[in-house]
Scaffold this motif. Structure first.
Motif, mmCIF file in Angstrom:
data_model
loop_
_atom_site.group_PDB
_atom_site.id
_atom_site.type_symbol
_atom_site.label_atom_id
_atom_site.label_comp_id
_atom_site.label_asym_id
_atom_site.label_seq_id
_atom_site.Cartn_x
_atom_site.Cartn_y
_atom_site.Cartn_z
ATOM 1 N N GLY A 61 29.103 4.492 5.412
ATOM 2 C CA GLY A 61 30.130 3.110 5.300
ATOM 3 C C GLY A 61 30.550 2.076 6.040
ATOM 4 O O GLY A 61 29.950 1.041 6.493
ATOM 5 N N HIS A 62 31.102 2.530 7.631
ATOM 6 C CA HIS A 62 31.074 1.326 8.903
ATOM 7 C C HIS A 62 29.933 0.948 9.706
ATOM 8 O O HIS A 62 29.275 1.881 9.722
ATOM 9 N N VAL A 63 29.758 -0.513 9.067
ATOM 10 C CA VAL A 63 28.442 -0.701 9.363
ATOM 11 C C VAL A 63 28.520 -2.114 10.465
ATOM 12 O O VAL A 63 28.983 -3.098 10.056
ATOM 13 N N LEU A 64 27.956 -2.096 11.471
ATOM 14 C CA LEU A 64 28.504 -2.818 13.209
ATOM 15 C C LEU A 64 27.109 -4.059 12.380
ATOM 16 O O LEU A 64 25.630 -3.643 12.253
ATOM 17 N N ALA A 65 27.302 -5.252 12.905
ATOM 18 C CA ALA A 65 26.367 -5.903 12.867
ATOM 19 C C ALA A 65 25.208 -5.790 13.789
ATOM 20 O O ALA A 65 24.735 -5.347 14.135
ATOM 21 N N THR A 66 24.113 -6.080 12.922
ATOM 22 C CA THR A 66 22.309 -6.029 13.735
ATOM 23 C C THR A 66 21.957 -4.351 13.940
ATOM 24 O O THR A 66 20.585 -4.187 14.014
ATOM 25 N N ALA A 67 22.533 -2.925 14.377
ATOM 26 C CA ALA A 67 22.925 -2.032 14.461
ATOM 27 C C ALA A 67 21.868 -1.662 13.071
ATOM 28 O O ALA A 67 21.409 0.059 13.482
ATOM 29 N N HIS A 68 21.612 -1.790 11.969
ATOM 30 C CA HIS A 68 21.066 -1.282 10.884
ATOM 31 C C HIS A 68 20.249 -1.887 10.144
ATOM 32 O O HIS A 68 20.356 -1.683 8.933
ATOM 33 N N ASP A 69 18.849 -3.043 10.620
ATOM 34 C CA ASP A 69 18.628 -4.176 10.307
ATOM 35 C C ASP A 69 17.818 -2.965 9.417
ATOM 36 O O ASP A 69 16.231 -2.539 9.841
ATOM 37 N N MET A 70 17.602 -3.102 8.606
ATOM 38 C CA MET A 70 16.264 -2.327 7.636
ATOM 39 C C MET A 70 14.838 -3.080 8.185
ATOM 40 O O MET A 70 13.950 -2.543 7.409
ATOM 41 N N LYS A 71 15.700 -4.822 7.515
ATOM 42 C CA LYS A 71 14.230 -5.327 7.234
ATOM 43 C C LYS A 71 13.884 -5.249 8.612
ATOM 44 O O LYS A 71 12.040 -5.307 8.504
ATOM 45 N N ARG A 72 14.071 -5.299 10.049
ATOM 46 C CA ARG A 72 13.124 -5.306 11.687
ATOM 47 C C ARG A 72 12.584 -3.701 11.316
ATOM 48 O O ARG A 72 11.923 -4.260 11.986
ATOM 49 N N GLU A 73 13.245 -3.082 11.067
ATOM 50 C CA GLU A 73 12.548 -1.395 10.998
ATOM 51 C C GLU A 73 11.364 -1.538 9.870
ATOM 52 O O GLU A 73 10.430 -1.366 10.868
ATOM 53 N N ARG A 75 9.644 -4.292 9.167
ATOM 54 C CA ARG A 75 8.688 -5.762 9.893
ATOM 55 C C ARG A 75 7.655 -4.574 10.800
ATOM 56 O O ARG A 75 6.509 -4.230 11.205
ATOM 57 N N VAL A 76 8.795 -3.896 12.316
ATOM 58 C CA VAL A 76 7.948 -2.795 13.361
ATOM 59 C C VAL A 76 6.593 -2.488 13.155
ATOM 60 O O VAL A 76 5.914 -2.704 13.519
ATOM 61 N N ILE A 77 7.073 -2.120 11.716
ATOM 62 C CA ILE A 77 6.524 0.012 11.685
ATOM 63 C C ILE A 77 4.911 -0.950 10.844
ATOM 64 O O ILE A 77 3.597 -0.653 11.100
ATOM 65 N N SER A 78 5.588 -1.991 10.226
ATOM 66 C CA SER A 78 4.552 -2.732 9.363
ATOM 67 C C SER A 78 3.512 -3.436 10.495
ATOM 68 O O SER A 78 1.923 -3.540 10.297
ATOM 69 N N ALA A 79 3.332 -4.175 11.155
ATOM 70 C CA ALA A 79 2.667 -4.902 12.169
ATOM 71 C C ALA A 79 2.231 -3.599 13.400
ATOM 72 O O ALA A 79 1.192 -4.123 13.408
ATOM 73 N N LEU A 80 2.227 -2.564 13.596
ATOM 74 C CA LEU A 80 1.934 -1.490 14.559
ATOM 75 C C LEU A 80 0.955 -0.379 13.565
ATOM 76 O O LEU A 80 0.397 -0.166 14.543
ATOM 77 N N HIS A 81 1.341 -0.073 12.180
ATOM 78 C CA HIS A 81 0.747 0.964 11.626
ATOM 79 C C HIS A 81 -1.340 0.675 11.708
ATOM 80 O O HIS A 81 -1.404 1.000 12.182
ATOM 81 N N GLY A 152 1.406 -10.432 14.869
ATOM 82 C CA GLY A 152 2.550 -10.957 14.193
ATOM 83 C C GLY A 152 4.226 -11.160 14.722
ATOM 84 O O GLY A 152 4.590 -11.113 13.991
ATOM 85 N N LEU A 153 4.504 -10.130 16.384
ATOM 86 C CA LEU A 153 5.688 -9.785 16.203
ATOM 87 C C LEU A 153 6.589 -10.559 17.654
ATOM 88 O O LEU A 153 6.931 -10.740 18.353
ATOM 89 N N GLY A 154 5.278 -11.942 17.780
ATOM 90 C CA GLY A 154 5.973 -13.714 19.027
ATOM 91 C C GLY A 154 7.077 -13.008 18.609
ATOM 92 O O GLY A 154 7.910 -13.569 19.591
ATOM 93 N N ASP A 155 7.783 -13.776 17.424
ATOM 94 C CA ASP A 155 8.817 -13.929 16.942
ATOM 95 C C ASP A 155 10.135 -12.936 17.232
ATOM 96 O O ASP A 155 11.120 -13.203 16.711
#
Length: 341
Positions: A61-73, A75-81, A152-155
């Motif tokens: 239901g209730h989703v706060l902006a930027t709190a549940h960003d699947m793309k960011r999550e 991206r970071v595991i893809s970079a760190l793997h 690849g996480l400089g930005d």
């Protein structure tokens, strides 16, 4: 719905997506279950009878902006793997909300235990418990040693003014979920704002680093994977340390729905964790009290958001009916931490 078809997970649509994007990956009918433990994003275990995966998606239901960003999550595991930081192998990111009703991603299933309570740690005994928590510190040092630009996480974030933005962000999150009086929380926020420390050089920050957000397994109780990267960014690494210190202070509430691992025999005291991090990272930790108080504030806001969604019937999970009682406790600890320095 049956346990094999939990809310928020349409297995037929998921199978169709995987067959299209990762042909040959799935070899049988899919089953799925909600994995308990997450207080924000929903986590499901999925299997075709031979292989296992994990699906992560926002709450129903209730989703706060930027709190549940699947793309960011994702991206970071893809970079760190590819690095020495232990994370699950990413499989697929889906931003098409038509599939499951929200963006989500799929990653490999990693065998291991997320220790959430002192009772779960008890069978390890004091020595293994102590070693596991110290390894948690060492793994955090390793994460903070990664050069963001090299992976690849400089930005990945805007480190300038990080702490000030964090305070404003969590105040905004609080306002979005505020439907009752919370004595002291505005005072805590204002005091944190007046006493901002100077941040060290920025690193990849996990944002929710604690014992029950890692998987521990194997003969040597190694950390096999760091999970729940939804709050990750580039910023002040000491915010991760402050959170770890906060979770290492026993609340004296054995039935708390929040992690009680700090009460386990053998768990190192906060001072030892701080000293180990400082020695192995080389960072100045003299302002750790501020970061710990900020962690109490941030968790108070997060818990209040979960309580708010629970009152609206928009989130699921064991112990959610008691989350609201914890918020004043966290506020008081934050105020006390600042006062005592």
């Amino acid at each position: 719905m049956s346990p094999d078809h939990p809310p928020g997970l349409d297995l037929d649509r998921l199978r169709a997506l995987l067959d299209r994007e990762r042909p040959g990956l799935v070899t049988g009918p899919l089953s799925g279950r909600l994995i308990e433990g997450g207080r924000s994003n929903l986590t499901y275990g999925v299997s075709d009878g031979t292989s296992k995966w994990v699906v992560r998606r926002p709450p129903l239901g209730h989703v706060l902006a930027t709190a549940h960003d699947m793309k960011r999550e994702h991206r970071v595991i893809s970079a760190l793997h590819p690095t020495d930081v232990p994370v699950p192998r990413p499989v697929l990111l889906c931003e098409d909300e038509e599939v499951l009703g929200a963006p989500f991603y799929v990653m490999e299933f990693v065998e291991g235990t997320p220790y959430r309570t002192a009772g779960q740690l008890a069978p390890l005994g004091p020595e293994r418990t102590r070693a596991a928590v110290l390894n948690l510190v060492d793994t955090l040092v390793g994460l903070h040693a990664v050069d963001p630009a090299e992976v690849g996480l400089g930005d990945f974030g805007r480190p300038g003014g990080f702490l000030d933005r964090q305070l404003r962000r969590w105040a905004k999150q609080l306002d979005a979920s505020r439907n009752r009086d919370l004595a002291g929380i505005d005072e805590l926020h204002a005091t944190l704002g007046r006493e901002l420390p100077r941040s060290p050089a920025p690193t990849v920050v996990h944002g929710d680093y604690r014992l029950d957000n890692v998987l521990i397994g194997g003969e040597n109780d190694e950390i096999r994977a760091i999970l729940d990267w939804e709050m990750s960014t580039l910023g002040d690494p000491l915010t991760d340390l402050g959170l770890l210190v906060m979770y290492s202070q026993p609340l004296g509430m054995p039935d708390s729905p929040v992690s009680t691992t700090a009460q386990a025999p053998g768990h190192p005291a906060p001072a030892e964790l701080i000293e180990r991090y400082a020695a192995r990272s080389g960072r100045d930790v003299s302002s750790v009290a501020w970061y710990t108080a900020f962690a109490w504030f941030k968790l108070a806001v997060i818990l209040e958001g979960i309580h708010y969604r629970y009152t609206l019937g928009q989130t699921v999970g064991r112990g959610f009916d008691r989350i609201g009682e914890l918020v004043p406790v966290f506020i008081e600890h934050g105020l006390t931490t600042l006062q005592e320095g």
